[in-house]
Design a protein around this motif. Structure first.
Motif, mmCIF file in Angstrom:
data_model
loop_
_atom_site.group_PDB
_atom_site.id
_atom_site.type_symbol
_atom_site.label_atom_id
_atom_site.label_comp_id
_atom_site.label_asym_id
_atom_site.label_seq_id
_atom_site.Cartn_x
_atom_site.Cartn_y
_atom_site.Cartn_z
ATOM 1 N N LYS A 56 0.840 -1.201 0.000
ATOM 2 C CA LYS A 56 0.000 0.000 0.000
ATOM 3 C C LYS A 56 0.878 1.255 0.000
ATOM 4 O O LYS A 56 2.019 1.226 0.473
ATOM 5 N N PRO A 57 0.358 2.344 -0.538
ATOM 6 C CA PRO A 57 1.119 3.602 -0.490
ATOM 7 C C PRO A 57 1.373 4.033 0.948
ATOM 8 O O PRO A 57 0.491 3.933 1.807
ATOM 9 N N GLY A 58 2.580 4.490 1.203
ATOM 10 C CA GLY A 58 2.933 5.001 2.527
ATOM 11 C C GLY A 58 3.398 6.441 2.432
ATOM 12 O O GLY A 58 3.116 7.139 1.454
ATOM 13 N N LYS A 59 4.123 6.889 3.427
ATOM 14 C CA LYS A 59 4.693 8.227 3.399
ATOM 15 C C LYS A 59 5.843 8.228 2.396
ATOM 16 O O LYS A 59 6.848 7.541 2.574
ATOM 17 N N LYS A 60 5.676 9.006 1.343
ATOM 18 C CA LYS A 60 6.609 8.938 0.231
ATOM 19 C C LYS A 60 7.878 9.761 0.468
ATOM 20 O O LYS A 60 7.846 10.817 1.099
ATOM 21 N N GLU A 61 8.977 9.231 -0.075
ATOM 22 C CA GLU A 61 10.262 9.908 -0.039
ATOM 23 C C GLU A 61 10.770 10.055 -1.479
ATOM 24 O O GLU A 61 10.252 9.420 -2.403
ATOM 25 N N ASN A 62 11.776 10.890 -1.664
ATOM 26 C CA ASN A 62 12.328 11.112 -3.004
ATOM 27 C C ASN A 62 13.240 9.950 -3.397
ATOM 28 O O ASN A 62 14.470 10.079 -3.458
ATOM 29 N N ILE A 63 12.597 8.813 -3.647
ATOM 30 C CA ILE A 63 13.321 7.592 -3.983
ATOM 31 C C ILE A 63 12.849 7.086 -5.343
ATOM 32 O O ILE A 63 11.653 6.981 -5.607
#
Length: 352
Positions: free
Chosen positions: A165-172
């Motif tokens: 599931k989508p989580g807290k996104k980072e610049n990855i």
């Protein structure tokens, strides 16, 4: 007199590459679990019981399936044909060959787009006419149907979309694929080259996946020196899912520089991991070849690329436009639902 007991159906699953635990084994394990739910007495012909490895690798819990140390290639022709008569269902993952089976129903599964002359023998074409043939994508189907003179049914591999599931996104930017140079190499070296040209401050590239090729791993680490690139071999499934959950963009270079008409085996035959990425709201930017064309819609659920310049241009556009990224991320999540385990099992319910 009581009701007559319901006859138990017996099935055997035959694949010759269980030690790889790749896409074909994932498909076969999902099919075995499906047969368990249907009440089949299911066997996998393999020398070792690898239920725990299957659980760790794919999160597929085989409960009643038995591993039987039986290799049909070690038997004479008459013995192995006689053996098939014991089963209501044979599920054969083709290695290019077509078996002789007297089971009540035989399913030949094509995971690879076979197209060589040996596979296209008259004997194989004749035998294939008597069985149900299933391909893992329309790309694979386009080759095997010609090779074996069949009309295979496409049943996509199942993706456990509820587990990612989508989580807290980072610049990855994430590439999650086997770190090796086998049949259809994932070309992480190309991704490192692309990232070295990409001007995105505060972003990093993560290359993760199973690895049994130390020399290739060493090569990747050498060319990634001084770049914000993390290389993570053999990470557990739960950590892979966490990476998908927090990554914004998914990269794949499988099939880069390959002519898919001449070498279809060297491009992505379907591509399960891009679907998992989509389920996690991680927007795919993947090679314009093979199964990717069936799962990623250009500009709607992700992007397709053919050159490194295209890869970087489309990636930079996503990274710098939050509204565009959000739109495609949500569309990718919605698209992933079409490849669920429920859809897989529903289609096979009609086949068996």
């Amino acid at each position: 007199m009581g009701d007559t007991a319901k006859e138990i159906m017996k099935a055997a699953i035959i694949s010759f590459t269980w030690d790889w635990l790749g896409g074909g084994e994932r498909y076969s394990a999902a099919f075995a679990r499906f047969l368990e739910k249907k009440g089949y007495d299911t066997e996998i012909w393999w020398s070792k019981d690898i239920k725990s490895q299957i659980k760790d690798r794919f999160d597929i819990d085989l409960r009643s399936t038995k591993f039987v140390d039986y290799n049909p290639y070690n038997q004479n022709f008459f013995s192995r044909v006689k053996k098939t008569r014991e089963y209501d269902l044979i599920f054969w993952v083709s290695d290019g060959s077509i078996p002789t089976s007297l089971a009540k129903k035989t399913i030949i599964h094509f995971q690879i787009p076979f197209h060589n002359a040996k596979s296209a023998s008259l004997q194989n074409k004749f035998k294939a006419r008597f069985y149900t043939c299933v391909s893992n994508s329309f790309f694979t189907k386009s080759f095997v149907d010609k090779t074996y003179s069949v009309n295979s049914e496409v049943i996509y591999p199942p993706v456990d979309i509820g587990a990612v599931k989508p989580g807290k996104k980072e610049n990855i930017i994430l590439s999650l694929a086997r770190l090796s140079q086998t049949l259809h190499a994932k070309r992480q070296d190309v991704l490192i080259e692309a990232f070295s040209r990409l001007r995105l401050p505060d972003w990093k590239l993560v290359l993760a996946g199973g690895s049994s090729d130390p020399s290739y791993l060493s090569h990747l680490r050498q060319i990634a020196q001084s770049l914000p690139v993390d290389i993570i071999p053999n990470l557990p499934l739960n950590q892979a899912r966490q990476l998908l959950s927090k990554s914004k963009i998914f990269w794949s270079a499988t099939g880069y520089g390959v002519n898919p008409k001449l070498f279809p085996e060297k491009v992505e035959h379907f591509g399960i991991t891009p679907i998992e990425a989509m389920a996690a709201g991680c927007v795919p930017v993947v090679t314009k070849a093979g199964g990717h064309l069936e799962t990623v819609t250009e500009g709607e659920t992700g992007f397709l690329w053919e050159t490194i310049d295209q890869l970087n241009q489309k990636t930079a556009g996503l990274a710098k436009n939050q509204k565009l990224w959000e739109k495609l991320s949500q569309a990718a999540v919605n698209r992933s639902k079409q490849f669920s385990t429920t859809v897989f099992e529903s289609k096979f319910s009609r086949v068996i």
